[in-house]
Design a protein around this motif. Structure first.
Motif, short mmCIF file in Angstrom:
data_model
loop_
_atom_site.label_atom_id
_atom_site.label_comp_id
_atom_site.label_asym_id
_atom_site.label_seq_id
_atom_site.Cartn_x
_atom_site.Cartn_y
_atom_site.Cartn_z
N ASP A 259 0.73 -1.11 0.24
CA ASP A 259 0.15 -0.18 0.00
C ASP A 259 0.90 1.33 -0.18
O ASP A 259 0.49 2.28 -0.74
N ASP A 260 1.79 1.34 0.69
CA ASP A 260 2.76 2.43 1.01
C ASP A 260 3.25 2.80 -0.51
O ASP A 260 3.31 3.98 -0.91
N TYR A 261 3.92 2.09 -1.38
CA TYR A 261 4.22 2.16 -2.50
C TYR A 261 3.52 2.63 -3.41
O TYR A 261 3.62 3.41 -4.32
N LEU A 262 2.13 1.94 -3.56
CA LEU A 262 0.96 2.33 -4.39
C LEU A 262 0.34 3.77 -4.11
O LEU A 262 0.09 4.32 -4.98
N ARG A 263 0.34 4.13 -2.75
CA ARG A 263 -0.21 5.36 -2.24
C ARG A 263 0.90 6.51 -3.04
O ARG A 263 0.45 7.39 -3.61
N GLU A 264 2.00 6.33 -2.67
CA GLU A 264 3.11 7.41 -3.29
C GLU A 264 2.92 7.46 -4.61
O GLU A 264 2.98 8.64 -5.07
N ALA A 265 2.77 6.34 -5.55
CA ALA A 265 2.91 6.46 -7.05
C ALA A 265 1.60 6.99 -7.37
O ALA A 265 1.42 8.01 -8.23
N LYS A 266 0.30 6.60 -6.91
CA LYS A 266 -0.82 7.26 -6.96
C LYS A 266 -0.93 8.68 -6.93
O LYS A 266 -1.23 9.48 -7.50
N ASP A 267 -0.52 9.24 -5.69
CA ASP A 267 -0.28 10.65 -5.29
C ASP A 267 0.48 11.35 -6.39
O ASP A 267 -0.06 12.82 -6.37
N ARG A 268 1.48 10.70 -6.95
CA ARG A 268 2.14 11.40 -7.89
C ARG A 268 1.66 11.45 -9.40
O ARG A 268 2.49 11.80 -10.19
N GLY A 269 0.47 10.50 -9.66
CA GLY A 269 -0.06 10.59 -10.75
C GLY A 269 0.09 9.31 -11.77
O GLY A 269 -0.09 9.32 -12.82
N PHE A 270 0.99 8.41 -11.18
CA PHE A 270 1.36 7.19 -12.09
C PHE A 270 0.22 6.09 -12.10
O PHE A 270 -0.45 6.12 -11.26
N TYR A 271 0.34 5.59 -13.18
CA TYR A 271 -0.41 4.21 -13.13
C TYR A 271 0.07 3.47 -11.97
O TYR A 271 1.24 3.28 -11.75
N THR A 272 -0.89 2.95 -11.41
CA THR A 272 -0.53 1.71 -10.44
C THR A 272 -1.25 0.43 -10.79
O THR A 272 -2.39 0.19 -11.27
N CYS A 273 -0.51 -0.75 -10.33
CA CYS A 273 -1.12 -2.18 -10.42
C CYS A 273 -0.70 -2.85 -9.27
O CYS A 273 0.54 -2.89 -8.99
N ARG A 274 -1.75 -3.17 -8.73
CA ARG A 274 -1.69 -4.12 -7.32
C ARG A 274 -1.69 -5.71 -7.76
O ARG A 274 -2.44 -5.97 -8.67
N ILE A 275 -0.56 -6.24 -7.34
CA ILE A 275 -0.68 -7.68 -7.32
C ILE A 275 -1.17 -8.43 -6.18
O ILE A 275 -0.79 -8.10 -4.96
#
Length: 125
Positions: A61-77
């Motif tokens: 979650d912490d990596y995905l939140r940081e990426a999402k907050d910066r506007g990157f596409y995110t993919c959770r496994i």
């Protein structure tokens, strides 16, 4: 320790690259002790990655939140029956193989396009 975290992360990243041999990784971060913002900072320093053109893949979650907050596409496994997590992502896949399908979708590659190129119509496969 940082050394143990790095060794474990390095092995996981090596395994990921082996499993996704068809995917071209621009950057693989093997330092497991870095914060999410430090990981993204390191990636951005190595490649010309822009929000909206880069996919960040993780089960954390912490990596995905940081990426999402910066506007990157995110993919959770997220394996079957695993907890959903607290961050809504652009994509969710059950296993590492699903990441390749997400990359193909983002790049505009579909089975229809491939088959149309060889004259085969699979009716919306």
């Amino acid at each position: 320790t940082d050394e143990e975290a790095n060794e474990a992360a390095g092995k996981r990243m090596d395994d990921l690259q082996t499993q996704l041999a068809q995917v071209n990784f621009d950057v693989v971060v093997k330092e497991g002790h870095l914060s999410p913002s430090d990981v993204l900072r390191k990636i951005l320093a190595k490649v010309d990655a822009e929000a909206g053109s880069t996919l960040v893949v993780s089960d954390r979650d912490d990596y995905l939140r940081e990426a999402k907050d910066r506007g990157f596409y995110t993919c959770r496994i997220r394996p079957m029956n695993a907890p959903r997590g607290n961050v809504t992502t652009s994509y969710t896949v059950a296993d590492v193989k699903g990441v390749e399908e997400v990359c193909n979708e983002l790049n505009g590659i579909s089975f229809n396009t491939v088959f149309a190129g060889v004259g085969i119509n699979h009716g919306g496969v």
